[in-house]
Scaffold this motif. Sequence first.
Motif, mmCIF file in Angstrom:
data_model
loop_
_atom_site.group_PDB
_atom_site.id
_atom_site.type_symbol
_atom_site.label_atom_id
_atom_site.label_comp_id
_atom_site.label_asym_id
_atom_site.label_seq_id
_atom_site.Cartn_x
_atom_site.Cartn_y
_atom_site.Cartn_z
ATOM 1 N N TYR A 186 49.673 -35.550 93.856
ATOM 2 C CA TYR A 186 50.539 -34.457 93.421
ATOM 3 C C TYR A 186 49.857 -33.099 93.635
ATOM 4 O O TYR A 186 48.640 -33.006 93.770
ATOM 5 C CB TYR A 186 50.913 -34.636 91.948
ATOM 6 C CG TYR A 186 52.061 -35.600 91.745
ATOM 7 C CD1 TYR A 186 53.212 -35.199 91.076
ATOM 8 C CD2 TYR A 186 52.006 -36.907 92.233
ATOM 9 C CE1 TYR A 186 54.268 -36.079 90.899
ATOM 10 C CE2 TYR A 186 53.052 -37.784 92.061
ATOM 11 C CZ TYR A 186 54.182 -37.371 91.391
ATOM 12 O OH TYR A 186 55.230 -38.228 91.229
ATOM 13 N N HIS A 187 50.675 -32.060 93.620
ATOM 14 C CA HIS A 187 50.198 -30.716 93.920
ATOM 15 C C HIS A 187 49.242 -30.217 92.834
ATOM 16 O O HIS A 187 49.388 -30.549 91.663
ATOM 17 C CB HIS A 187 51.392 -29.766 94.033
ATOM 18 C CG HIS A 187 51.092 -28.493 94.739
ATOM 19 N ND1 HIS A 187 50.523 -27.403 94.099
ATOM 20 C CD2 HIS A 187 51.275 -28.116 96.034
ATOM 21 C CE1 HIS A 187 50.378 -26.425 94.969
ATOM 22 N NE2 HIS A 187 50.817 -26.821 96.146
ATOM 23 N N ALA A 188 48.289 -29.385 93.220
ATOM 24 C CA ALA A 188 47.305 -28.883 92.260
ATOM 25 C C ALA A 188 47.922 -27.947 91.239
ATOM 26 O O ALA A 188 47.467 -27.883 90.092
ATOM 27 C CB ALA A 188 46.170 -28.167 93.001
ATOM 28 N N ARG A 189 49.004 -27.219 91.612
ATOM 29 C CA ARG A 189 49.598 -26.257 90.678
ATOM 30 C C ARG A 189 50.957 -26.689 90.166
ATOM 31 O O ARG A 189 51.186 -26.713 88.971
ATOM 32 C CB ARG A 189 49.693 -24.869 91.311
ATOM 33 C CG ARG A 189 50.257 -23.826 90.331
ATOM 34 C CD ARG A 189 49.909 -22.405 90.701
ATOM 35 N NE ARG A 189 50.391 -21.477 89.676
ATOM 36 C CZ ARG A 189 51.453 -20.684 89.823
ATOM 37 N NH1 ARG A 189 52.128 -20.686 90.968
ATOM 38 N NH2 ARG A 189 51.840 -19.884 88.845
ATOM 39 N N GLN A 196 56.394 -27.262 94.783
ATOM 40 C CA GLN A 196 55.023 -27.761 94.928
ATOM 41 C C GLN A 196 54.899 -29.115 94.223
ATOM 42 O O GLN A 196 54.288 -29.236 93.177
ATOM 43 C CB GLN A 196 54.047 -26.739 94.342
ATOM 44 C CG GLN A 196 54.005 -25.438 95.119
ATOM 45 C CD GLN A 196 53.094 -24.410 94.471
ATOM 46 O OE1 GLN A 196 52.790 -24.462 93.271
ATOM 47 N NE2 GLN A 196 52.651 -23.433 95.248
ATOM 48 N N ARG A 197 55.513 -30.115 94.828
ATOM 49 C CA ARG A 197 55.533 -31.447 94.221
ATOM 50 C C ARG A 197 54.298 -32.277 94.610
ATOM 51 O O ARG A 197 53.707 -32.944 93.782
ATOM 52 C CB ARG A 197 56.800 -32.190 94.637
ATOM 53 C CG ARG A 197 58.093 -31.486 94.264
ATOM 54 C CD ARG A 197 59.317 -32.232 94.778
ATOM 55 N NE ARG A 197 60.516 -31.439 94.645
ATOM 56 C CZ ARG A 197 61.296 -31.424 93.548
ATOM 57 N NH1 ARG A 197 60.977 -32.188 92.509
ATOM 58 N NH2 ARG A 197 62.384 -30.660 93.501
ATOM 59 N N TYR A 198 53.963 -32.230 95.894
ATOM 60 C CA TYR A 198 52.897 -33.084 96.404
ATOM 61 C C TYR A 198 51.831 -32.255 97.093
ATOM 62 O O TYR A 198 52.085 -31.128 97.526
ATOM 63 C CB TYR A 198 53.468 -34.117 97.371
ATOM 64 C CG TYR A 198 54.592 -34.932 96.783
ATOM 65 C CD1 TYR A 198 54.318 -36.000 95.923
ATOM 66 C CD2 TYR A 198 55.916 -34.608 97.033
ATOM 67 C CE1 TYR A 198 55.327 -36.736 95.353
ATOM 68 C CE2 TYR A 198 56.947 -35.341 96.465
ATOM 69 C CZ TYR A 198 56.647 -36.405 95.622
ATOM 70 O OH TYR A 198 57.662 -37.121 95.055
ATOM 71 N N SER A 199 50.662 -32.834 97.208
ATOM 72 C CA SER A 199 49.565 -32.164 97.905
ATOM 73 C C SER A 199 50.006 -31.800 99.315
ATOM 74 O O SER A 199 50.550 -32.627 100.041
ATOM 75 C CB SER A 199 48.342 -33.081 97.951
ATOM 76 O OG SER A 199 47.281 -32.483 98.663
ATOM 77 N N GLY A 200 49.851 -30.544 99.679
ATOM 78 C CA GLY A 200 50.275 -30.081 100.999
ATOM 79 C C GLY A 200 51.608 -29.368 100.992
ATOM 80 O O GLY A 200 51.957 -28.717 101.981
ATOM 81 N N ASP A 201 52.375 -29.494 99.915
ATOM 82 C CA ASP A 201 53.664 -28.779 99.827
ATOM 83 C C ASP A 201 53.438 -27.276 99.718
ATOM 84 O O ASP A 201 52.490 -26.840 99.124
ATOM 85 C CB ASP A 201 54.461 -29.241 98.605
ATOM 86 C CG ASP A 201 55.072 -30.622 98.824
ATOM 87 O OD1 ASP A 201 55.042 -31.112 99.971
ATOM 88 O OD2 ASP A 201 55.546 -31.199 97.835
#
Length: 201
Positions: A186-189, A196-201
Amino acid sequence: MNVTRGFTGRPRVHRPGLPPGQYDTGDDWPVLSAEVTPELAPADWTFRVDGLVERPRTWDWEQAHALPASAYEGDIHCVTGWSKFGVRFGGVCLDSFLDAARPRASATHVVAYSHTGYTSNLPLADLTGGRAWIAWEYGGQPLTPEHGGPARLLVPHLYFWKSAKWIAGLTLLDHDEPGFWEQNGYHARGNPWQEQRYSGD
């Protein structure tokens, strides 16, 4: 909480104030947890702020309730796609706890941790300035255990997985340290307006 990129939820209905990819859940409040709901009585609950602070502090239930009361009225958004409008949480603004602990200038991030061991990472800036709460009431009633009672972190401008249930404390750091869901992609923020759901979004 078992969430995949294939989650579609209900048909999307446009509503002012609805972030992209979300639907209005109406009167429902889905229960989504990564862990088994604990049996945690208010008398056994504590909240601690430590790490990069001048004065590490721990509050029990009565001490936390002695701080100035504060409420949030607005909306909440879950990464699984639902949004809930017009909610009201009561508790104490997180600034009251942080002001007492006095964060050091080097503190930039926070790991929030629960009495169950769950963790979530947040930038410190997302928890200050009246943007976050320790909440123990919902709709004028005690917060129920399945929704994080006796008390949960509330960071309503971010996806709701950041608002750790059964909150036990915050550790302030000078770097970002991924929490439970962040370690699982999942996203850091987790800003709902930027999806910003997943890492890289």
